[in-house]
Design a protein around this motif. Structure first.
Motif, PDB file in Angstrom:
ATOM      1  N   ALA A   1       0.024   8.492  -9.659  1.00  0.00           N
ATOM      2  CA  ALA A   1      -0.876   9.118  -8.674  1.00  0.00           C
ATOM      3  C   ALA A   1      -1.323  10.339  -9.321  1.00  0.00           C
ATOM      4  O   ALA A   1      -2.721  10.577  -9.058  1.00  0.00           O
ATOM      5  N   ASN A   2      -0.831  11.264  -9.951  1.00  0.00           N
ATOM      6  CA  ASN A   2      -1.217  12.594 -10.570  1.00  0.00           C
ATOM      7  C   ASN A   2      -2.340  11.975 -11.442  1.00  0.00           C
ATOM      8  O   ASN A   2      -3.304  12.721 -11.707  1.00  0.00           O
ATOM      9  N   LEU A   3      -2.194  10.796 -12.390  1.00  0.00           N
ATOM     10  CA  LEU A   3      -3.207  10.406 -13.566  1.00  0.00           C
ATOM     11  C   LEU A   3      -4.358  10.148 -12.645  1.00  0.00           C
ATOM     12  O   LEU A   3      -5.409  10.553 -12.978  1.00  0.00           O
ATOM     13  N   VAL A   4      -4.347   9.171 -11.527  1.00  0.00           N
ATOM     14  CA  VAL A   4      -5.261   8.816 -10.854  1.00  0.00           C
ATOM     15  C   VAL A   4      -6.094   9.764 -10.143  1.00  0.00           C
ATOM     16  O   VAL A   4      -7.560   9.760 -10.152  1.00  0.00           O
ATOM     17  N   ALA A   5      -5.683  10.697  -9.655  1.00  0.00           N
ATOM     18  CA  ALA A   5      -6.205  11.678  -8.882  1.00  0.00           C
ATOM     19  C   ALA A   5      -6.957  12.651  -9.672  1.00  0.00           C
ATOM     20  O   ALA A   5      -8.031  13.216  -9.359  1.00  0.00           O
ATOM     21  N   MET A   6      -6.966  12.642 -10.943  1.00  0.00           N
ATOM     22  CA  MET A   6      -7.891  13.471 -11.895  1.00  0.00           C
ATOM     23  C   MET A   6      -8.809  12.495 -12.382  1.00  0.00           C
ATOM     24  O   MET A   6      -9.750  12.957 -13.431  1.00  0.00           O
TER      25      MET A   6
END
Ligand code: SF4
Ligand code: SF4
Lengths: 456, 208
Positions: free
Chosen positions: A442-447
């Protein structure tokens, strides 16, 4: 005097091959040496060899002690070298990992992926002037690094590498380990005192306060696996655990999970790792107790600091994570493969190598966890550090100690309890792991990013 | 410092949460592609072409439009510029610049010398790569006694001043000098070394 620099003509493929050869060959050779030497340098084996090869009675032969001493000396030499090389390679690995975590590239010049950088750094440090400040206490200043080095090297005596692969399986192994690693504090305190510099003195004092405080929760937390296995010997503690995660000390007792967390945090603090690197806080204390050191002595401190990662990880693996236990290979398998021969057969060596692989893999996982924590958390303040130790870790360590006492009584009554706890906690950990990976994604996708390892 | 049970448990929860989120964030960065560009050999363009146009790099003097007014020399707060003017022996009415040295090692790239220049002869370029084994090689000589240049007389009627393309001159100067070229010798040669063993105690030079 200026020399003409010629562009390097080595092809990239050669560079990669040489790097791989050194990067795998060097530790491989050391592991092989440990695998071979640690069972063969035991006094009993040496005595038998002396009797067989020379045809003398080892009990009356005057040089038996010397032969045993030489054999142990060779093993010790290999172990210290192992520590040094592992420390160097850890530096390289940590620098690579940390640079990725900070969106940088990191070492990439010397050898493929910059692998030879640690050798270059070591050579550079050895060539530097070994400066001693004019007002320093000469003797103490010179000797302090050797205390640190001794504390580090002595720890390897009881670090298990495999089923029979240990320099000496002392029956007070854990106690010995805690005792000798305390030598490091002596060295750091001496360094701080003898440098005659306020930065160094503050650093040394902070380090002493920190390490001595954290010895208490670490010691109490270590009592939990000791109570669970009923022995202080490192190999004994491993033998008391099973190969599968639900048979590990960390899961078979709920309090032991807490103890593992406490032990891990205390180890970070004792090893002066971030977030507990107050003794060498660059922004406050220049380099703490290291401020006045240079050249070879500085290199020794660095070697110990990074070599300690391996020691910490190996100890944590031994005490809590099942050590070298290989699935489906019980003690009978080792005994059957061992036979009665003086030099056991290939099957036994194979099993030993397998157990070594398991141990090394687990150790590397914990080692990476330590590196990962370092590049995640910022340094804490000194009062927070003391608070954490005395108000959180110490009471919780004692609580888990007491809980373990009761738990052991309960397990003695109903042995299924340990299995239930093991399976439940393993499942919970696996679930947490999955959640954690989802969070990371999720952290990756959020950026708006994606996993991309092309430039590793 | 926690004073209530709620604060105590709250700080434990905070610790666990910061481990959870912190570790997950660093892990997510571990598997991303680094955003740094590797200088100098993996950049898409030469770095000087990626710099903003008003970047203050090495100074460049276009000798063809320098009036020899020495305004830049006077403006420099740290005296990196050294200009000498002489009369041309062949033509006493013409003055020539026989020395125009800029010490780029000393320069702090403040731009104070650029502003007073009446013709825009002295300008900052976007050049910045000037590694030299010898520090003295960073003195860039725009004129020297063997190759003086005549001062420029501003043509009042000219619409614009013909300046060569910014950066070409200094680039040529930097390219002409190997990074390990021996530095110029400004001092007279050193006296021959004293004999290894001084004869008398009073013959040894006094140490500072
Ligand atoms: S940029 Fe500033 S320091 Fe450099 S030469 Fe010009 S005035 Fe002097
Ligand atoms: S470079 Fe400009 S300021 Fe300097 S002497 Fe020449 S004309 Fe004058």
């Amino acid at each position: 005097m200026p020399t003409k620099r010629t562009a390097s003509k080595i092809s990239p493929r050669t560079v990669v091959l040489v790097t791989l050869a050194v990067g795998l060959g060097l530790p491989g050779a050391l592991f092989a040496a440990i695998l071979l030497l640690s069972p063969l340098t035991k006094p009993a084996v040496i005595d038998a060899l002396v009797g067989r090869v020379l045809g003398v009675d080892p009990a009356t032969w005057p040089w038996t002690g010397l032969a045993e001493g030489v054999a142990v000396g060779i093993l010790a030499f290999i172990l210290v070298n192992f520590g040094a090389i592992v420390s160097g390679m850890t530096v390289w690995w940590e620098m690579r990992v940390s640079s990725r975590m900070q969106s940088r590239v990191g070492y990439n010049r010397a050898g493929a992926a910059g692998f030879f950088q640690w050798i270059a750094d070591a050579v550079k440090l050895l060539f530097k002037e070994d400066l001693i400040p004019a007002d320093a206490d000469q003797i103490l200043f010179r000797s302090a690094p050797y205390f640190v080095m001794a504390g580090f090297a002595l720890a390897f005596v009881v670090l298990p590498f495999g089923e029979s692969l240990i320099a000496a399986d002392l029956n007070v192994g854990v106690f010995y380990l805690i005792a000798v690693t305390a030598l490091v504090v002596v060295g750091i305190l001496l360094a701080g005192w003898s440098s005659n510099s306020k930065w160094a003195l503050f650093g040394g004092m902070r380090s002493a306060a920190q390490v001595i405080s954290y010895e208490i929760p670490a010691g109490v937390a270590v009592m939990v696996p000791i109570l669970m296995s009923g022995t202080l010997s490192m190999q004994g503690i491993v033998r008391a655990q099973g190969a599968w995660p639900w048979q590990w000390n960390v899961f078979t007792n709920p309090a032991s999970t807490v103890a593992f967390a406490i032990f891990f945090i205390s180890q970070l603090a004792e090893g002066n790792r971030t977030p507990f690197d107050l003794p060498e806080a660059e922004s406050e204390l220049v380099a703490g107790y290291l401020s006045e050191y240079s050249g070879f002595r500085f290199a020794l401190y660095f070697l110990v600091e990074f070599g300690n990662l391996w020691v910490m990880a190996a100890v944590a693996t031994t005490l809590f994570l099942g050590g070298w236990q290989v699935p489906f290979v019980g003690p009978e398998a080792y005994a059957a493969a061992r036979g009665a021969e003086l030099i056991p057969g290939a099957a036994w060596w194979g099993l030993e190598a397998l157990s070594m692989v398991v141990m090394v893999l687990k150790t590397l996982v914990v080692l990476n966890l330590i590196v990962w924590v370092r590049w995640t958390l910022p340094r804490i303040r000194i009062d927070q550090m003391m608070n954490l130790c005395w108000k959180y870790l110490v009471p919780w360590a004692f609580a888990s100690f007491l809980f373990t006492l009761l738990w052991q009584l309960a397990v003695a009554g109903t042995p299924a309890l340990a299995t239930v706890s093991g399976i439940a906690l393993t499942a919970a950990t696996a679930l947490l792991l999955v959640l954690f990976l989802r969070q990371t994604r999720a952290n990756l996708v959020a950026m708006g990013d994606r996993v991309d390892l092309t430039n590793w | 410092m926690p004073t209530t049970v709620r604060e105590y448990t709250g700080s434990i929860r905070d610790t666990v949460k910061s481990f959870w989120h912190g570790l997950s964030i660093t892990l997510s960065y571990l598997v991303r592609r680094p955003i740094t560009v590797q200088y100098p050999d993996r950049t898409t363009l030469p770095v000087r072409d990626m710099l903003p146009p008003r970047y203050r790099g090495f100074l460049e003097v276009d000798a063809s439009i320098c009036t020899g007014c020495q305004a830049c020399e006077r403006a420099c707060p740290i005296s990196c510029i050294q200009i000498s003017l002489e009369k041309d022996p062949q033509n006493p009415k013409q003055r020539v610049v026989t020395q125009f040295d800029i010490d780029e090692a000393k320069c702090m790239f403040c731009g104070l010398c650029v502003e007073p220049c009446p013709t825009g002869s002295i300008q900052h370029t976007r050049e910045f790569e000037g590694s030299q084994a010898d520090l003295r090689n960073l003195v860039i000589r725009w004129s020297d006694p063997l190759h003086p240049f005549p001062v420029y007389k501003v043509d009042k009627a000219a619409e614009y001043l013909p300046r060569v393309e910014l950066g070409t001159l200094v680039r040529a100067k930097l390219a002409a000098r190997a990074w390990d070229a021996p530095g110029p010798r400004f001092l007279p040669p050193e006296p021959p070394a004293a004999p290894a063993a001084p004869a008398a105690g009073d013959a040894t030079p006094a140490k500072p």
